[in-house]
Design a protein around this motif. Structure first.
Motif, PDB file in Angstrom:
ATOM      1  N   GLY A   1       0.777  -1.218  -0.102  1.00 52.45           N
ATOM      2  CA  GLY A   1      -0.043   0.031  -0.090  1.00 52.45           C
ATOM      3  C   GLY A   1       0.766   1.246   0.196  1.00 52.45           C
ATOM      4  N   ALA A   2       2.010   1.301  -0.167  1.00 57.02           N
ATOM      5  CA  ALA A   2       2.880   2.532   0.028  1.00 57.02           C
ATOM      6  C   ALA A   2       3.235   2.861  -1.477  1.00 57.02           C
ATOM      7  CB  ALA A   2       4.300   2.203   0.799  1.00 57.02           C
ATOM      8  N   GLU A   3       3.310   4.003  -1.851  1.00 58.58           N
ATOM      9  CA  GLU A   3       3.629   4.561  -2.959  1.00 58.58           C
ATOM     10  C   GLU A   3       4.396   5.915  -2.883  1.00 58.58           C
ATOM     11  OE1 GLU A   3       2.073   5.178  -7.505  1.00 58.58           O
ATOM     12  OE2 GLU A   3       1.224   3.579  -6.181  1.00 58.58           O
ATOM     13  N   GLY A   4       5.577   5.920  -3.321  1.00 62.13           N
ATOM     14  CA  GLY A   4       6.343   7.386  -3.198  1.00 62.13           C
ATOM     15  C   GLY A   4       7.556   7.020  -2.697  1.00 62.13           C
ATOM     16  N   THR A   5       8.100   8.146  -2.103  1.00 60.23           N
ATOM     17  CA  THR A   5       9.540   8.119  -1.398  1.00 60.23           C
ATOM     18  C   THR A   5       9.557   8.048  -0.052  1.00 60.23           C
ATOM     19  OG1 THR A   5      10.427   9.327  -3.493  1.00 60.23           O
ATOM     20  CG2 THR A   5      11.808   9.377  -1.448  1.00 60.23           C
ATOM     21  N   PHE A   6      10.295   7.414   0.640  1.00 60.94           N
ATOM     22  CA  PHE A   6      10.176   7.245   2.234  1.00 60.94           C
ATOM     23  C   PHE A   6      11.431   6.837   2.555  1.00 60.94           C
ATOM     24  CE2 PHE A   6       6.259   5.414   0.184  1.00 60.94           C
ATOM     25  CZ  PHE A   6       5.270   6.142   0.979  1.00 60.94           C
ATOM     26  N   ASN A   7      11.639   7.034   4.036  1.00 63.88           N
ATOM     27  CA  ASN A   7      12.768   6.610   4.745  1.00 63.88           C
ATOM     28  C   ASN A   7      12.145   5.312   5.621  1.00 63.88           C
ATOM     29  OD1 ASN A   7      14.665   8.407   3.881  1.00 63.88           O
ATOM     30  ND2 ASN A   7      13.874   9.819   5.480  1.00 63.88           N
ATOM     31  N   LEU A   8      12.913   4.193   5.384  1.00 60.40           N
ATOM     32  CA  LEU A   8      12.568   2.963   5.908  1.00 60.40           C
ATOM     33  C   LEU A   8      13.507   3.012   7.382  1.00 60.40           C
ATOM     34  CD1 LEU A   8      11.033   0.241   6.227  1.00 60.40           C
ATOM     35  CD2 LEU A   8      13.085  -0.576   4.496  1.00 60.40           C
ATOM     36  N   ARG A   9      12.649   3.198   8.337  1.00 65.82           N
ATOM     37  CA  ARG A   9      13.568   3.704   9.952  1.00 65.82           C
ATOM     38  C   ARG A   9      13.396   2.173  10.374  1.00 65.82           C
ATOM     39  NH1 ARG A   9      11.442   5.820  14.760  1.00 65.82           N
ATOM     40  NH2 ARG A   9       9.804   7.011  13.187  1.00 65.82           N
ATOM     41  N   THR A  10      14.482   1.511  10.873  1.00 64.05           N
ATOM     42  CA  THR A  10      14.638   0.246  11.592  1.00 64.05           C
ATOM     43  C   THR A  10      15.096   0.397  13.009  1.00 64.05           C
ATOM     44  OG1 THR A  10      14.392  -0.939   9.406  1.00 64.05           O
ATOM     45  CG2 THR A  10      15.095  -2.249  11.640  1.00 64.05           C
ATOM     46  N   HIS A  11      14.321  -0.022  13.838  1.00 65.01           N
ATOM     47  CA  HIS A  11      14.788  -0.100  15.316  1.00 65.01           C
ATOM     48  C   HIS A  11      15.174  -1.374  15.961  1.00 65.01           C
ATOM     49  CE1 HIS A  11      14.472   1.796  19.316  1.00 65.01           C
ATOM     50  NE2 HIS A  11      13.989   0.720  19.962  1.00 65.01           N
ATOM     51  N   VAL A  12      16.362  -1.490  16.404  1.00 54.69           N
ATOM     52  CA  VAL A  12      16.994  -2.891  16.746  1.00 54.69           C
ATOM     53  C   VAL A  12      17.063  -2.924  18.241  1.00 54.69           C
ATOM     54  CG1 VAL A  12      18.440  -4.541  16.230  1.00 54.69           C
ATOM     55  CG2 VAL A  12      17.896  -3.246  14.260  1.00 54.69           C
ATOM     56  N   VAL A  13      16.594  -3.710  18.889  1.00 56.34           N
ATOM     57  CA  VAL A  13      16.896  -3.743  20.485  1.00 56.34           C
ATOM     58  C   VAL A  13      17.796  -5.430  20.903  1.00 56.34           C
ATOM     59  CG1 VAL A  13      15.814  -3.917  22.907  1.00 56.34           C
ATOM     60  CG2 VAL A  13      14.598  -2.683  20.991  1.00 56.34           C
ATOM     61  N   ASP A  14      18.637  -4.973  21.541  1.00 56.70           N
ATOM     62  CA  ASP A  14      19.300  -6.047  22.185  1.00 56.70           C
ATOM     63  C   ASP A  14      18.647  -6.508  23.362  1.00 56.70           C
ATOM     64  OD1 ASP A  14      21.400  -7.997  22.965  1.00 56.70           O
ATOM     65  OD2 ASP A  14      22.341  -6.117  23.999  1.00 56.70           O
ATOM     66  N   ARG A  15      18.020  -7.614  23.167  1.00 55.27           N
ATOM     67  CA  ARG A  15      17.089  -7.988  24.088  1.00 55.27           C
ATOM     68  C   ARG A  15      17.596  -8.264  25.545  1.00 55.27           C
ATOM     69  NH1 ARG A  15      13.487 -13.215  23.122  1.00 55.27           N
ATOM     70  NH2 ARG A  15      12.554 -11.933  21.480  1.00 55.27           N
ATOM     71  N   ALA A  16      18.787  -8.598  25.613  1.00 55.80           N
ATOM     72  CA  ALA A  16      19.608  -8.989  27.117  1.00 55.80           C
ATOM     73  C   ALA A  16      19.912  -7.690  27.734  1.00 55.80           C
ATOM     74  CB  ALA A  16      20.681  -9.782  26.865  1.00 55.80           C
ATOM     75  N   SER A  17      20.129  -6.899  26.807  1.00 55.33           N
ATOM     76  CA  SER A  17      20.732  -5.276  27.780  1.00 55.33           C
ATOM     77  C   SER A  17      19.522  -4.220  27.386  1.00 55.33           C
ATOM     78  CB  SER A  17      22.119  -4.870  27.171  1.00 55.33           C
ATOM     79  OG  SER A  17      21.675  -4.249  25.767  1.00 55.33           O
ATOM     80  N   GLY A  18      18.722  -4.401  26.765  1.00 56.71           N
ATOM     81  CA  GLY A  18      17.665  -3.331  26.531  1.00 56.71           C
ATOM     82  C   GLY A  18      18.240  -2.260  25.657  1.00 56.71           C
ATOM     83  N   GLN A  19      19.675  -2.279  25.229  1.00 58.43           N
ATOM     84  CA  GLN A  19      19.923  -1.294  24.571  1.00 58.43           C
ATOM     85  C   GLN A  19      19.455  -1.259  23.175  1.00 58.43           C
ATOM     86  OE1 GLN A  19      24.164  -0.580  24.461  1.00 58.43           O
ATOM     87  NE2 GLN A  19      24.303  -1.393  26.546  1.00 58.43           N
ATOM     88  N   SER A  20      19.362  -0.245  22.533  1.00 60.54           N
ATOM     89  CA  SER A  20      18.569  -0.288  21.006  1.00 60.54           C
ATOM     90  C   SER A  20      19.555   0.702  20.083  1.00 60.54           C
ATOM     91  CB  SER A  20      17.369   0.390  21.190  1.00 60.54           C
ATOM     92  OG  SER A  20      17.151   1.736  21.629  1.00 60.54           O
ATOM     93  N   ALA A  21      19.353   0.594  18.733  1.00 59.24           N
ATOM     94  CA  ALA A  21      19.933   1.399  17.813  1.00 59.24           C
ATOM     95  C   ALA A  21      18.899   1.365  16.613  1.00 59.24           C
ATOM     96  CB  ALA A  21      21.394   0.747  17.319  1.00 59.24           C
ATOM     97  N   GLU A  22      18.857   2.596  15.946  1.00 59.37           N
ATOM     98  CA  GLU A  22      18.264   2.622  14.696  1.00 59.37           C
ATOM     99  C   GLU A  22      19.215   2.866  13.519  1.00 59.37           C
ATOM    100  OE1 GLU A  22      13.918   4.316  16.202  1.00 59.37           O
ATOM    101  OE2 GLU A  22      15.263   5.759  15.139  1.00 59.37           O
ATOM    102  N   PHE A  23      18.643   2.667  12.277  1.00 56.17           N
ATOM    103  CA  PHE A  23      19.251   2.810  11.195  1.00 56.17           C
ATOM    104  C   PHE A  23      17.924   3.102  10.171  1.00 56.17           C
ATOM    105  CE2 PHE A  23      18.564  -1.724  10.773  1.00 56.17           C
ATOM    106  CZ  PHE A  23      18.275  -1.908   9.369  1.00 56.17           C
ATOM    107  N   VAL A  24      18.485   3.944   8.964  1.00 53.35           N
ATOM    108  CA  VAL A  24      17.499   4.477   8.214  1.00 53.35           C
ATOM    109  C   VAL A  24      18.059   4.152   6.630  1.00 53.35           C
ATOM    110  CG1 VAL A  24      16.437   6.815   6.862  1.00 53.35           C
ATOM    111  CG2 VAL A  24      16.746   6.178   9.563  1.00 53.35           C
ATOM    112  N   LEU A  25      17.129   3.629   5.769  1.00 54.66           N
ATOM    113  CA  LEU A  25      17.247   3.374   4.300  1.00 54.66           C
ATOM    114  C   LEU A  25      16.311   4.071   3.703  1.00 54.66           C
ATOM    115  CD1 LEU A  25      18.041  -0.541   4.887  1.00 54.66           C
ATOM    116  CD2 LEU A  25      19.674   1.212   4.178  1.00 54.66           C
ATOM    117  N   PRO A  26      16.724   4.791   2.747  1.00 56.76           N
ATOM    118  CA  PRO A  26      15.836   5.622   1.674  1.00 56.76           C
ATOM    119  C   PRO A  26      15.475   4.505   0.587  1.00 56.76           C
ATOM    120  CG  PRO A  26      18.004   6.347   1.576  1.00 56.76           C
ATOM    121  CD  PRO A  26      18.028   5.291   2.365  1.00 56.76           C
TER     122      PRO A  26
END
Length: 172
Positions: A136-161
């Motif tokens: 259902g998506a059409e056009g230009t977007f930033n695909l933002r992904t959130h990754v959590v290290d389950r054991a520590s709870g720390q997280s990081a994100e990255f973006v792919l256009p």
């Protein structure tokens, strides 16, 4: 604390195995201080088959509904012992589509599930691949992904256009 000078001394003495062991220990201390993070996130033609082994996608344009594949490297993660003596690294992954100016377009992060890596070594970094199924998506977007290290709870994100566009009709 291991230092580059100590590692070089081991190399100069011909003790390559000890030098590599100390270098890995040094890198673990660096990633422990840096914390959990993601690096080298890239769009790919399909799933990766090994660490750094993938076919990069030449563009970021996808047909509507076409699966989006990505390669991701992680560092600074937690190792938890598995019942079989292995080390486990568990990550929870979710994503959203953002507009090019940073407005989140989904109501919440969309869960992708768990990524489990397992090793009988003590790795200092790891990789995994993701497959996004976006409809259902059409056009230009930033695909933002959130990754959590389950054991520590720390997280990081990255973006792919990414861009979702219907293929041009032949002969136009």
């Amino acid at each position: 604390m291991t230092s580059a000078r100590h590692i070089q001394t081991l190399l100069d003495q011909g003790d390559r195995e000890a030098a590599v062991r100390e270098a890995r220990a040094f890198l673990r201390s660096v990633t422990a201080e840096a914390g959990f993070g993601v690096t080298n996130a890239r769009l790919t033609e399909g799933p990766a088959t090994g660490f750094g082994v993938f076919s990069p996608r030449e563009d970021n344009v996808f047909a509507p509904g076409e699966p989006v594949h990505a390669y991701v490297e992680v560092y600074g993660f937690s190792l938890t012992p598995g019942p079989d003596g292995s080390n486990r690294m568990t990550f929870d992954v979710s994503f959203t589509l953002d507009s090019p100016d940073g407005v989140q377009l989904t109501d919440a992060l969309v869960p992708m599930g768990e990524v489990l890596l397992q090793s009988y070594s003590s790795p200092v970094d790891g990789y995994f691949h993701l497959t996004y199924r976006i409809t259902g998506a059409e056009g230009t977007f930033n695909l933002r992904t959130h990754v959590v290290d389950r054991a520590s709870g720390q997280s990081a994100e990255f973006v792919l256009p990414v861009e979702f566009a219907a293929p041009e009709a032949e002969g136009k």
